[in-house]
Design an enzyme around this catalytic site. Structure first.
Site, PDB file in Angstrom:
ATOM      1  N   GLY A 148      33.769  38.253  55.701  1.00 20.59           N
ATOM      2  CA  GLY A 148      33.930  37.119  55.243  1.00 20.59           C
ATOM      3  C   GLY A 148      35.172  36.490  56.017  1.00 20.59           C
ATOM      4  CE  LYS A 166      42.119  42.465  51.073  1.00 18.72           C
ATOM      5  NZ  LYS A 166      41.143  43.047  49.838  1.00 18.72           N
ATOM      6  CG  ASP A 260      32.990  42.836  46.348  1.00 17.23           C
ATOM      7  OD1 ASP A 260      31.748  42.420  46.495  1.00 17.23           O
ATOM      8  OD2 ASP A 260      34.068  42.275  46.899  1.00 17.23           O
TER       9      ASP A 260
END
Length: 424
Positions: A148, A166, A260
């Site tokens: 994403g 990240k 997730d």
């Protein structure tokens, strides 16, 4: 001011000490003045006056020397004490920072330490300039994976310390804090280790231990198309992920649902050991509320979660089953059939997973004909159970783990002892 306070009593003492001398001198002077009226002792009076002047001068010199000596001594003591206090504070600060920052002690850079509000564990705060320099201004050549709007970069701080950085979603502060909170408290060999974080304007960054082989998604669906992942390695990756989930569900206090789990959140080190990452949506098992925002990625979401918003540990088991199917088939969880139509991996694979004659044909070509068919049937059966539409039919992750460990060779952390060549 402190020095003046120390010096004042000595000055008063010195004045008190010299006062009798001056008083005696004054008395003698008055006496001599009184005797000046007698004409017969003028010579004696002169001699006494000269002696008196010498005594006064000597007394004043002695007092001045004493005062100067005391002043210099106090000045020396004050500076010495001030220096010792500064050294003590510096050593104390160094000790505290060394204790907190053992994991990144090799980084010769400015790192501050703080505690997130109402969190128990401390994590490092990285300067943005440090991350920028370590990633070569976040150059695309340092990208290790994307999911994403989240991008993971390789960061080279010095010859002793590399890490993964990240860049998180700028509008997801709650998820950012949630991940920092969970990862700073959870310690497990199959859960990624957080090194610190950085907040720069609207940007949010998380710094993890470096996983040299990137994400499982990149390995399976990237340019290499799974060519580095042999059958034994794929089984070991599945076992590692199952161990991480078992820890979260069974051993962490309180139990945690990841929410997730997907191949892009499974990272591989230089030896292809797998570690679970991305805890932005993780929550305590049983803490679900009516207005909770639905999270996760299409293709990995359990049916009951999509239809009714029901979330349990079996939701993670379903997502694990999808990852297991990815390892078996090499296909993505959602395949683009036409411009507007997608087919889920589960709906495509289920009819063939239960047909032993068709099962070998749906395997990833990289691993086809490289395993014992009995082992393949067992793994396929586990995958089928994990992706059952009814949550009660799915096994606990502990049962999944115990079913897979005997299929992994001993040298890879399992219990399988290969005594003869693998047959297909």
């Amino acid at each position: 001011m402190n020095l003046l306070v120390l010096f004042l009593p000595v000055w008063v003492l010195s004045i008190s000490f010299s006062s009798p001398i001056l008083h005696a001198a004054s008395s003698i002077s008055l006496s001599q003045n009184a005797q000046a009226e007698s004409p017969g002792i003028q010579e004696v009076r002169t001699v006494h006056h000269q002696n008196l002047n010498k005594r006064i001068l000597i007394a004043l010199v002695a007092c001045s020397a004493l005062l100067v000596g005391v002043f210099l001594f106090l000045l020396y003591v004050w500076f010495g004490r001030h220096k010792n206090l500064r050294c003590s504070k510096s050593k104390s600060q160094e000790t505290i920072e060394a204790a907190k920052g053992e994991t990144i002690s090799s980084v010769n850079a400015k790192l501050n330490y703080s505690k997130m509000a109402d969190k128990k564990s401390s994590v490092a705060i990285f300067d943005y300039q440090l991350l920028e320099a370590a990633t070569n201004s976040f150059n695309t050549s340092n990208i290790m994976g994307e999911s994403g709007s989240r991008i993971v970069y390789r960061a080279h701080f010095d010859e002793h310390f590399q890490a993964a950085v990240k860049k998180a979603d700028s509008d997801a502060d709650r998820e950012f804090e949630n991940e920092v909170s969970w990862l700073s408290k959870i310690q497990h060999q199959n859960i990624i280790k957080i090194m610190g974080y950085c907040i720069h304007g609207e940007s949010r960054f998380l710094v993890y231990e470096l996983m040299e082989n990137g994400s499982l998604e990149t390995q399976l669906h990237g340019p290499n198309r799974g060519s580095s992942l042999t059958w034994p390695l794929r089984l070991r990756i599945a076992v590692d992920v199952a161990r991480a989930l078992e820890y979260l569900h069974e051993h962490n206090n309180p139990p945690v649902v990841h929410r997730d789990l997907k191949s892009s959140n499974v990272f591989l080190d230089s030896n292809f050991n797998a570690k679970l990452s991305d805890f932005g949506f993780a929550m305590v098992l049983g803490m679900q509320h009516k207005n909770m925002k639905m999270s996760g990625t299409l293709g990995y979401l359990a049916p009951e979660y999509i239809s009714h918003g029901k979330l349990t540990d079996k939701s993670d088991v379903y997502a694990f089953g999808v990852v297991l199917l990815e390892l078996l088939t090499g296909k993505k969880p959602m395949e683009n059939m036409t411009s507007n139509q997608y087919q889920s991996l589960v709906s495509w694979a289920m009819p063939q997973l239960t047909d032993r004659s068709k099962l070998p044909s749906i395997l990833d070509p990289v691993i086809r004909d490289t395993m014992d068919l009995k082992h393949l049937y067992q793994v396929a059966a586990v995958a089928v159970l994990c992706v059952q539409s009814e949550p009660s039919y799915r096994p606990l992750i502990t049962d999944v783990l115990h079913s897979l460990i005997p299929l992994v060779p001993v040298e890879l952390g399992g219990s399988l002892r290969v005594t003869e060549p693998i047959s297909s």
